[in-house]
Structures are given as C-alpha cells and as structure tokens.
Design an enzyme around this catalytic site. Structure first.
Site, PDB file in Angstrom:
ATOM      1  N   GLY A   1      39.507  -6.720   2.877  1.00  0.00           N
ATOM      2  CA  GLY A   1      39.762  -7.083   1.478  1.00  0.00           C
ATOM      3  C   GLY A   1      38.511  -7.053   0.623  1.00  0.00           C
ATOM      4  N   CYS A   2      37.408  -7.530   1.178  1.00  0.00           N
ATOM      5  CA  CYS A   2      36.156  -7.582   0.415  1.00  0.00           C
ATOM      6  C   CYS A   2      35.596  -6.186   0.172  1.00  0.00           C
ATOM      7  CB  CYS A   2      35.134  -8.453   1.129  1.00  0.00           C
ATOM      8  SG  CYS A   2      35.671 -10.178   1.256  1.00  0.00           S
ATOM      9  N   THR A   3      35.763  -5.306   1.142  1.00  0.00           N
ATOM     10  CA  THR A   3      35.314  -3.925   0.968  1.00  0.00           C
ATOM     11  C   THR A   3      36.166  -3.234  -0.093  1.00  0.00           C
ATOM     12  OG1 THR A   3      34.492  -3.805   3.234  1.00  0.00           O
ATOM     13  CG2 THR A   3      34.949  -1.715   2.137  1.00  0.00           C
TER      14      THR A   3
ATOM     15  N   ALA B   1      35.046  -4.605  -3.507  1.00  0.00           N
ATOM     16  CA  ALA B   1      33.731  -4.091  -3.903  1.00  0.00           C
ATOM     17  C   ALA B   1      33.819  -2.619  -4.301  1.00  0.00           C
ATOM     18  CB  ALA B   1      32.726  -4.284  -2.768  1.00  0.00           C
TER      19      ALA B   1
ATOM     20  N   LYS C   1      33.272 -12.295   2.589  1.00  0.00           N
ATOM     21  CA  LYS C   1      32.373 -11.720   3.604  1.00  0.00           C
ATOM     22  C   LYS C   1      32.237 -10.209   3.442  1.00  0.00           C
ATOM     23  CE  LYS C   1      31.105 -12.319   8.357  1.00  0.00           C
ATOM     24  NZ  LYS C   1      29.728 -12.441   7.985  1.00  0.00           N
TER      25      LYS C   1
END
Length: 154
Positions: free
Chosen positions: A44-46, A49, A39
């Site tokens: 974690g995804c930020t 990325a 998401k």
C-alpha cells in the site's frame, strides 16, 4: 486527528540525505501535502508513493510540495526513494513524535497510521484524510483540494 482550519504544527525532521527539514521553511512560499504512511516498501505504501510520484508535476503546478513521513530510518528512506525514483522529500519520524502532533491514529493501536494533510501557504490545514485501507484516495483527494485552493486564488 487535527481538523481543517487548525494551524499546522511546525516540526523539524531529517530527510533521506540526513539534512534537517522544517515545515516553517515552506510557509508563505508553497502549499504542502504532508502525508504519513506506515512503512517503506510495503504494498500500500509503495502504491501511494508511486501515485504521488506519477502526479508530482501536477502537484507542483498547484504550487505544492509533497512530503512523506514515516518512522523508517534515513537509510530505508534513501533506498525506497531511489528504488521508486521518488521526486519528493521523505522524512524520518523514528519516535512518531510528529505523527502524534498531528493526531495520526494508529491501526489496531500498533501499526503507524496513514493520513494526509493539505496545508496552505499560510500554514493552515485545509484538508485532513485518514484511511489505512485506501492509499490511492489520499493522492486523489489531495489533488482535488489543491485544485480548489488554486481556483480560489485566481
């Protein structure tokens, strides 16, 4: 999850500008780091990325295109990409069809998974890594594989 040595399934999804993207467009041109993440704008995804962003020039030096895929919609991708100045393509897989094609496992059977595939120019998966809890290892491991591919071709 698909294993190394397997041909990477082709697919077509929309990028954050609403344009169609096909994996086959890069075949015989570039290596691809295809990463699936749960998401936009989560911790974690930020981190993942932004780590891909910070290493982006190194990926390019190894002839690789970085492609991120999640079930988020196009507007969410556009906002996420702009907020963190992401120089790579984000694709929207709203029904999770491409994630299923690649066998990306869901966490607890519900949360979209986190997996990274390194695909060589010929369209063959050279590396597959699945870890929901170690987002930064995806970037490090993908770079290591690309460095090996580069040294094998010299």
């Amino acid at each position: 999850m698909l294993n190394p040595g397997t041909p990477a399934p082709d697919f077509e999804l929309k990028n954050s500008q609403g344009e169609s993207f096909s994996l086959s467009d890069l075949q015989n041109k570039k290596n691809v780091v295809l990463y699936f993440y749960p998401k936009n704008d989560t911790r974690g995804c930020t981190a993942e990325a932004c780590s891909f962003r910070d290493q982006f020039e190194i990926f390019q030096e190894h002839g690789a295109e970085v492609i991120g895929v999640s079930s988020d919609d196009l507007a969410s991708h556009q906002k996420f990409s702009t907020k963190y100045q992401l120089p790579f393509t984000l694709l929207s897989d709203p029904a999770g069809k491409v994630a299923k094609m690649y066998g990306v496992p869901k966490t607890l059977g519900l949360i979209p998974g986190r997996a990274t595939f390194v695909i060589d120019k010929s369209g063959t998966i050279q590396y597959a890594f699945n870890s929901q809890l170690k987002p930064l290892e995806h970037v490090h491991n993908a770079l290591r594989i690309l460095q090996q591919l580069s040294s094998d071709n010299t």
